[in-house]
Design a protein around this motif. Structure first.
Motif, short mmCIF file in Angstrom:
data_model
loop_
_atom_site.label_atom_id
_atom_site.label_comp_id
_atom_site.label_asym_id
_atom_site.label_seq_id
_atom_site.Cartn_x
_atom_site.Cartn_y
_atom_site.Cartn_z
N VAL A 66 0.86 -1.18 0.00
CA VAL A 66 0.00 0.00 0.00
C VAL A 66 0.90 1.23 0.00
O VAL A 66 1.77 1.38 0.87
CB VAL A 66 -0.94 0.02 1.22
CG1 VAL A 66 -1.78 1.30 1.22
CG2 VAL A 66 -1.84 -1.21 1.23
N TRP A 67 0.68 2.12 -0.97
CA TRP A 67 1.54 3.29 -1.15
C TRP A 67 0.79 4.57 -0.78
O TRP A 67 -0.40 4.72 -1.08
CB TRP A 67 2.03 3.38 -2.58
CG TRP A 67 2.83 2.21 -3.03
CD1 TRP A 67 2.36 1.05 -3.59
CD2 TRP A 67 4.25 2.05 -2.92
NE1 TRP A 67 3.39 0.19 -3.85
CE2 TRP A 67 4.57 0.76 -3.45
CE3 TRP A 67 5.27 2.85 -2.44
CZ2 TRP A 67 5.87 0.29 -3.50
CZ3 TRP A 67 6.58 2.38 -2.50
CH2 TRP A 67 6.87 1.12 -3.02
N SER A 68 1.51 5.47 -0.16
CA SER A 68 0.99 6.81 0.16
C SER A 68 1.86 7.84 -0.53
O SER A 68 3.06 7.64 -0.72
CB SER A 68 0.98 7.06 1.67
OG SER A 68 0.13 6.14 2.33
N VAL A 69 1.24 8.97 -0.91
CA VAL A 69 1.95 10.03 -1.61
C VAL A 69 2.32 11.14 -0.64
O VAL A 69 1.48 11.57 0.17
CB VAL A 69 1.09 10.61 -2.75
CG1 VAL A 69 1.91 11.61 -3.57
CG2 VAL A 69 0.55 9.50 -3.64
N ARG A 100 -3.97 7.26 -1.30
CA ARG A 100 -3.39 5.97 -0.96
C ARG A 100 -3.93 4.90 -1.90
O ARG A 100 -5.10 4.92 -2.26
CB ARG A 100 -3.74 5.62 0.49
CG ARG A 100 -2.94 4.48 1.09
CD ARG A 100 -3.37 4.26 2.52
NE ARG A 100 -3.29 5.50 3.30
CZ ARG A 100 -4.04 5.74 4.36
NH1 ARG A 100 -4.95 4.87 4.75
NH2 ARG A 100 -3.90 6.87 5.03
N SER A 101 -3.04 3.98 -2.30
CA SER A 101 -3.48 2.93 -3.22
C SER A 101 -2.44 1.82 -3.28
O SER A 101 -1.26 2.03 -2.97
CB SER A 101 -3.69 3.49 -4.63
OG SER A 101 -4.03 2.48 -5.55
N LEU A 117 -0.99 6.21 -8.82
CA LEU A 117 -0.65 7.39 -8.03
C LEU A 117 0.33 8.29 -8.80
O LEU A 117 0.22 9.52 -8.75
CB LEU A 117 -0.03 6.96 -6.70
CG LEU A 117 -0.96 6.25 -5.72
CD1 LEU A 117 -0.20 5.78 -4.49
CD2 LEU A 117 -2.11 7.15 -5.30
N LYS A 118 1.25 7.67 -9.51
CA LYS A 118 2.18 8.47 -10.33
C LYS A 118 1.43 9.19 -11.44
O LYS A 118 1.73 10.35 -11.75
CB LYS A 118 3.26 7.56 -10.93
CG LYS A 118 4.26 7.02 -9.92
CD LYS A 118 5.32 6.18 -10.62
CE LYS A 118 6.35 5.62 -9.63
NZ LYS A 118 7.40 4.84 -10.31
N LYS A 125 -6.11 3.75 -10.54
CA LYS A 125 -6.64 2.92 -9.46
C LYS A 125 -6.27 3.54 -8.11
O LYS A 125 -5.20 3.32 -7.57
CB LYS A 125 -6.09 1.50 -9.56
CG LYS A 125 -6.79 0.53 -8.60
CD LYS A 125 -6.34 -0.90 -8.81
CE LYS A 125 -7.10 -1.84 -7.87
NZ LYS A 125 -6.66 -3.24 -8.03
N LEU A 126 -7.19 4.32 -7.59
CA LEU A 126 -7.03 4.96 -6.30
C LEU A 126 -7.93 4.25 -5.30
O LEU A 126 -9.10 3.97 -5.59
CB LEU A 126 -7.41 6.44 -6.40
CG LEU A 126 -7.14 7.32 -5.19
CD1 LEU A 126 -5.65 7.43 -4.94
CD2 LEU A 126 -7.75 8.70 -5.41
#
Length: 346
Positions: A82-85, A193-194, A200-201, A260-261
């Motif tokens: 899971v990635w956060s920006v 987050r996704s 996200l990029k 895809k968020l």
């Protein structure tokens, strides 16, 4: 080779789909082609992992080499995390030449000055992305290689993508190291987050184009229909309405697939409007709330609301402007409230 290193390599190999193990080991480059030819990649994965460990033991692999294999795996399968920006800010507008060697040195020095027991590994990819793997320990324990944090930093941009381990208490240390190493002033989470790192990029790098809403729903006009032609007119009106919804939805969300968020949130501060005769509010204080959205595919879910008849078309900008928030265009101008009652944004 250390027993813990051997076990970590074995578990990493077991995570890889069997048909891709050989390709990933070739990208790793730690084992020679001659050594790889001795492995039977058609046997069960447990036996393959044991053969890989044995060859790594012959080459005296250490945790540094094992970490590189883990980075390669996470780069190929970023959706496992899971990635956060996060966005960093400078005090001025000046741009600086990015020196990877200097970045690595500053990042390591800053992080290790706060925590000695930590392993840090870097790998640079062709899209100017620096992948950083951090395994955290404590002042009294060695780094836990199974609870790692990952950072993807694109040089010459203020954006950082972070996937943290369960040890969230180390996140402030990680953010401080990023700010110092990249010569920025501060850093903040963008509340996007996704699992899909590429989506996200697409949002923050403006590779995703979403149209701005410049129109508003129009109420259906009442018509005096003759009894004998009523059914035909209703059918035609329904068909026209479906075509309108499809057209409006396409203009709002565009033609292509949505990024895809999976999570988004923002803080909303509005003024509550009530009838003066009711005297509901004695003081004109703003109403503050935190709006959260979550879904396996948030933007596609929003896109499907109107065609499914679950919402009017077009959707409120409160919903459609979520991607624009990431681009500093997040300005809510809506007369209707998001919650029961009537709200007006300041």
């Amino acid at each position: 080779m250390d027993v813990t290193v051997a076990e970590y390599i074995r578990r990493t190999v077991l995570k890889i789909p069997r048909d891709e193990i050989k390709t990933m080991l070739q990208k790793w480059g730690f084992l020679s082609e001659t050594q790889l030819q001795t492995i039977n990649f058609h046997q069960i994965k447990e036996n393959i992992s044991q053969d890989v460990v044995q060859l790594c033991e012959e080459n005296s692999a250490d945790i540094k080499q094992a970490a590189v294999l883990d980075i390669i795996y996470n780069h190929i399968y970023p959706n496992k995390r899971v990635w956060s920006v996060y966005q960093m800010n400078k005090t001025g507008e000046e741009t600086e030449f990015f020196d990877l060697t200097d970045f690595k040195k500053k990042f390591k020095r800053r992080l290790r000055s706060a925590l000695k027991n930590v392993t840090i590994n870097f790998r640079e990819y062709e899209d100017n992305a620096v992948w950083i793997r951090i395994a955290w320990g404590t002042p009294y324990t060695k780094p836990n290689q199974y609870k790692t944090s990952y950072v993807v930093y694109h040089s010459q941009t203020p954006y950082v993508f972070i996937s943290v381990s369960v040890l969230k208490s180390n996140l402030p240390l990680l953010c401080q190291a990023l700010v110092v190493a990249s010569n920025y002033h501060d850093i903040r989470e963008m509340e996007l987050r996704s699992h899909s790192l590429n989506s996200l990029k697409d949002i923050v790098f403006k590779r995703y184009s979403q149209n701005f809403q410049t129109y508003y729903p129009r109420p259906l006009q009442e018509r005096n229909m003759a009894p004998e032609s009523g059914d035909l007119r209703i059918i035609q009106e329904n068909r026209n309405e479906k075509e309108r919804i499809q057209r409006v939805n396409q203009e709002v969300f565009g033609d292509g697939p949505q990024p895809k968020l999976e999570f988004a949130q923002y803080k909303l501060e509005t003024m509550f409007k009530s009838d003066p005769k009711m005297d509901v509010l004695d003081e004109k204080e703003p109403f503050r709330c935190l709006v959260k959205f979550s879904s396996p595919h948030l933007l596609e879910s929003l896109k499907s609301l109107a065609p499914a008849g679950m919402a009017d078309a077009p959707l409120s900008p409160l919903l459609t402007c979520i991607p624009q928030k990431a681009r500093n265009y997040f300005k809510i101008r809506e007369k209707k409230g998001f919650f029961p009652g009537s709200f007006v944004s300041p």
